[in-house]
Design a protein around this motif. Sequence first.
Motif, PDB file in Angstrom:
ATOM      1  N   PRO A 196      -4.461  17.702   4.033  1.00 24.44           N
ATOM      2  CA  PRO A 196      -5.398  16.661   3.622  1.00 24.44           C
ATOM      3  C   PRO A 196      -5.257  15.344   4.391  1.00 24.44           C
ATOM      4  CG  PRO A 196      -3.548  16.551   2.148  1.00 24.44           C
ATOM      5  CD  PRO A 196      -3.245  17.636   3.176  1.00 24.44           C
ATOM      6  N   ALA A 197      -4.828  15.404   5.645  1.00 24.50           N
ATOM      7  CA  ALA A 197      -4.580  14.186   6.408  1.00 24.50           C
ATOM      8  C   ALA A 197      -5.830  13.320   6.608  1.00 24.50           C
ATOM      9  CB  ALA A 197      -3.957  14.520   7.761  1.00 24.50           C
ATOM     10  N   GLY A 198      -7.014  13.917   6.610  1.00 24.97           N
ATOM     11  CA  GLY A 198      -8.238  13.116   6.727  1.00 24.97           C
ATOM     12  C   GLY A 198      -8.420  12.215   5.528  1.00 24.97           C
ATOM     13  N   LEU A 199      -8.264  12.791   4.354  1.00 24.32           N
ATOM     14  CA  LEU A 199      -8.428  12.011   3.123  1.00 24.32           C
ATOM     15  C   LEU A 199      -7.336  10.957   2.977  1.00 24.32           C
ATOM     16  CD1 LEU A 199      -9.780  11.340   0.453  1.00 24.32           C
ATOM     17  CD2 LEU A 199      -8.448  13.174  -0.588  1.00 24.32           C
ATOM     18  N   THR A 200      -6.096  11.318   3.238  1.00 19.54           N
ATOM     19  CA  THR A 200      -5.030  10.323   3.069  1.00 19.54           C
ATOM     20  C   THR A 200      -5.154   9.214   4.106  1.00 19.54           C
ATOM     21  OG1 THR A 200      -3.499  11.786   4.259  1.00 19.54           O
ATOM     22  CG2 THR A 200      -3.399  11.812   1.857  1.00 19.54           C
ATOM     23  N   THR A 201      -5.634   9.535   5.293  1.00 17.70           N
ATOM     24  CA  THR A 201      -5.884   8.495   6.293  1.00 17.70           C
ATOM     25  C   THR A 201      -6.999   7.567   5.824  1.00 17.70           C
ATOM     26  OG1 THR A 201      -5.145   9.960   8.064  1.00 17.70           O
ATOM     27  CG2 THR A 201      -6.465   8.037   8.709  1.00 17.70           C
ATOM     28  N   LYS A 202      -8.047   8.151   5.259  1.00 14.58           N
ATOM     29  CA  LYS A 202      -9.154   7.352   4.707  1.00 14.58           C
ATOM     30  C   LYS A 202      -8.647   6.418   3.609  1.00 14.58           C
ATOM     31  CE  LYS A 202     -13.384   6.311   3.177  1.00 14.58           C
ATOM     32  NZ  LYS A 202     -14.263   5.382   3.836  1.00 14.58           N
ATOM     33  N   LEU A 203      -7.771   6.913   2.749  1.00 13.74           N
ATOM     34  CA  LEU A 203      -7.223   6.059   1.696  1.00 13.74           C
ATOM     35  C   LEU A 203      -6.408   4.918   2.298  1.00 13.74           C
ATOM     36  CD1 LEU A 203      -6.211   8.696  -1.013  1.00 13.74           C
ATOM     37  CD2 LEU A 203      -8.274   7.262  -0.935  1.00 13.74           C
ATOM     38  N   ALA A 204      -5.642   5.204   3.344  1.00 13.23           N
ATOM     39  CA  ALA A 204      -4.871   4.149   4.013  1.00 13.23           C
ATOM     40  C   ALA A 204      -5.802   3.094   4.620  1.00 13.23           C
ATOM     41  CB  ALA A 204      -3.968   4.750   5.088  1.00 13.23           C
ATOM     42  N   VAL A 205      -6.896   3.524   5.223  1.00 11.99           N
ATOM     43  CA  VAL A 205      -7.893   2.590   5.768  1.00 11.99           C
ATOM     44  C   VAL A 205      -8.467   1.738   4.638  1.00 11.99           C
ATOM     45  CG1 VAL A 205     -10.201   2.467   6.823  1.00 11.99           C
ATOM     46  CG2 VAL A 205      -8.460   4.003   7.780  1.00 11.99           C
ATOM     47  N   ASN A 206      -8.740   2.373   3.505  1.00  9.78           N
ATOM     48  CA  ASN A 206      -9.329   1.643   2.379  1.00  9.78           C
ATOM     49  C   ASN A 206      -8.368   0.651   1.736  1.00  9.78           C
ATOM     50  OD1 ASN A 206     -11.816   2.719   2.786  1.00  9.78           O
ATOM     51  ND2 ASN A 206     -11.737   4.145   1.105  1.00  9.78           N
ATOM     52  N   VAL A 207      -7.056   0.875   1.850  1.00  9.50           N
ATOM     53  CA  VAL A 207      -6.095  -0.137   1.387  1.00  9.50           C
ATOM     54  C   VAL A 207      -6.387  -1.445   2.111  1.00  9.50           C
ATOM     55  CG1 VAL A 207      -3.672  -0.871   1.395  1.00  9.50           C
ATOM     56  CG2 VAL A 207      -4.250   1.468   0.762  1.00  9.50           C
ATOM     57  N   PHE A 208      -6.516  -1.365   3.422  1.00  8.30           N
ATOM     58  CA  PHE A 208      -6.769  -2.556   4.231  1.00  8.30           C
ATOM     59  C   PHE A 208      -8.130  -3.167   3.913  1.00  8.30           C
ATOM     60  CE2 PHE A 208      -8.038  -4.475   8.389  1.00  8.30           C
ATOM     61  CZ  PHE A 208      -7.135  -5.528   8.366  1.00  8.30           C
ATOM     62  N   LEU A 209      -9.154  -2.334   3.805  1.00  4.07           N
ATOM     63  CA  LEU A 209     -10.502  -2.822   3.496  1.00  4.07           C
ATOM     64  C   LEU A 209     -10.534  -3.553   2.158  1.00  4.07           C
ATOM     65  CD1 LEU A 209     -13.604  -2.974   3.902  1.00  4.07           C
ATOM     66  CD2 LEU A 209     -13.712  -0.755   2.747  1.00  4.07           C
ATOM     67  N   ILE A 210     -10.017  -2.910   1.126  1.00  6.06           N
ATOM     68  CA  ILE A 210     -10.075  -3.493  -0.217  1.00  6.06           C
ATOM     69  C   ILE A 210      -9.266  -4.782  -0.282  1.00  6.06           C
ATOM     70  CG2 ILE A 210      -9.443  -3.118  -2.635  1.00  6.06           C
ATOM     71  CD1 ILE A 210     -10.089  -0.093  -2.113  1.00  6.06           C
ATOM     72  N   ALA A 211      -8.078  -4.769   0.293  1.00  3.13           N
ATOM     73  CA  ALA A 211      -7.242  -5.972   0.287  1.00  3.13           C
ATOM     74  C   ALA A 211      -7.900  -7.104   1.075  1.00  3.13           C
ATOM     75  CB  ALA A 211      -5.859  -5.660   0.855  1.00  3.13           C
ATOM     76  N   THR A 212      -8.525  -6.762   2.186  1.00  3.78           N
ATOM     77  CA  THR A 212      -9.182  -7.771   3.021  1.00  3.78           C
ATOM     78  C   THR A 212     -10.349  -8.429   2.293  1.00  3.78           C
ATOM     79  OG1 THR A 212      -8.544  -6.636   5.052  1.00  3.78           O
ATOM     80  CG2 THR A 212     -10.421  -8.132   5.200  1.00  3.78           C
ATOM     81  N   VAL A 213     -11.231  -7.625   1.735  1.00  6.10           N
ATOM     82  CA  VAL A 213     -12.413  -8.187   1.064  1.00  6.10           C
ATOM     83  C   VAL A 213     -12.011  -8.952  -0.193  1.00  6.10           C
ATOM     84  CG1 VAL A 213     -14.624  -7.650  -0.044  1.00  6.10           C
ATOM     85  CG2 VAL A 213     -13.978  -6.500   2.088  1.00  6.10           C
ATOM     86  N   THR A 214     -11.024  -8.450  -0.916  1.00  9.34           N
ATOM     87  CA  THR A 214     -10.560  -9.155  -2.110  1.00  9.34           C
ATOM     88  C   THR A 214      -9.941 -10.492  -1.726  1.00  9.34           C
ATOM     89  OG1 THR A 214     -10.162  -7.021  -3.164  1.00  9.34           O
ATOM     90  CG2 THR A 214      -9.183  -8.953  -4.222  1.00  9.34           C
ATOM     91  N   GLY A 215      -9.146 -10.507  -0.669  1.00  9.26           N
ATOM     92  CA  GLY A 215      -8.560 -11.761  -0.177  1.00  9.26           C
ATOM     93  C   GLY A 215      -9.624 -12.739   0.287  1.00  9.26           C
TER      94      GLY A 215
END
Length: 184
Positions: free
Chosen positions: A57-76
């Motif tokens: 499932p490396a595609g999905l877990t990579t997507k989740l890692a990308v979304n950590v940055f996205l969510i933290a960035t927009v929230t900040g």
Amino acid sequence: MTTAGGGYVESPVSGSRGPAEAGELIAMLAGSRKARAELRPVLEPMCARSVDCGEVPAGLTTKLAVNVFLIATVTGLAESFAFAERHGIDPRLLQTILDAGPMASAVSRAKTDKLVRGDHSVQAAIVDVLKNAELITDAARESGMVSPLLEVCRELYARTRELGFGGADMAAVVEAIRDRGAAS
């Protein structure tokens, strides 16, 4: 599926409506090398790039890692605007500085513009971002990792939904931040 000659490839993408319409998504491919190679031409019209992430499932877990940055960035970013607002700083001034600075990106520029205009029209909906935050925090817990920043973000997106902004763009998380400030 493979016994019949087929294959399976995960192919989550990074990007929202704008990049999708412009063919600028980034695909994260996971599966056998052969299946990934066969899928790549199908993705070319929609994706500026496809990246091999390995086996499922490396595609999905990579997507989740990308979304950590996205969510933290927009929230900040939303918190920056709420802070500026509370201190009487013109949001257009903040926008000018952020858009010209070293942290500027296509995402930050788009969300900054939305925050300045109070535009909650959806690119990435609060309910979808909340679901992603839940997936991330669940996956972190399951692996024995702590994810304190995303836990707070998850709470803020849940509160934004409770405030009636579930169908609004993720930049509307500023409403939960304002709500917390009003409560104190």
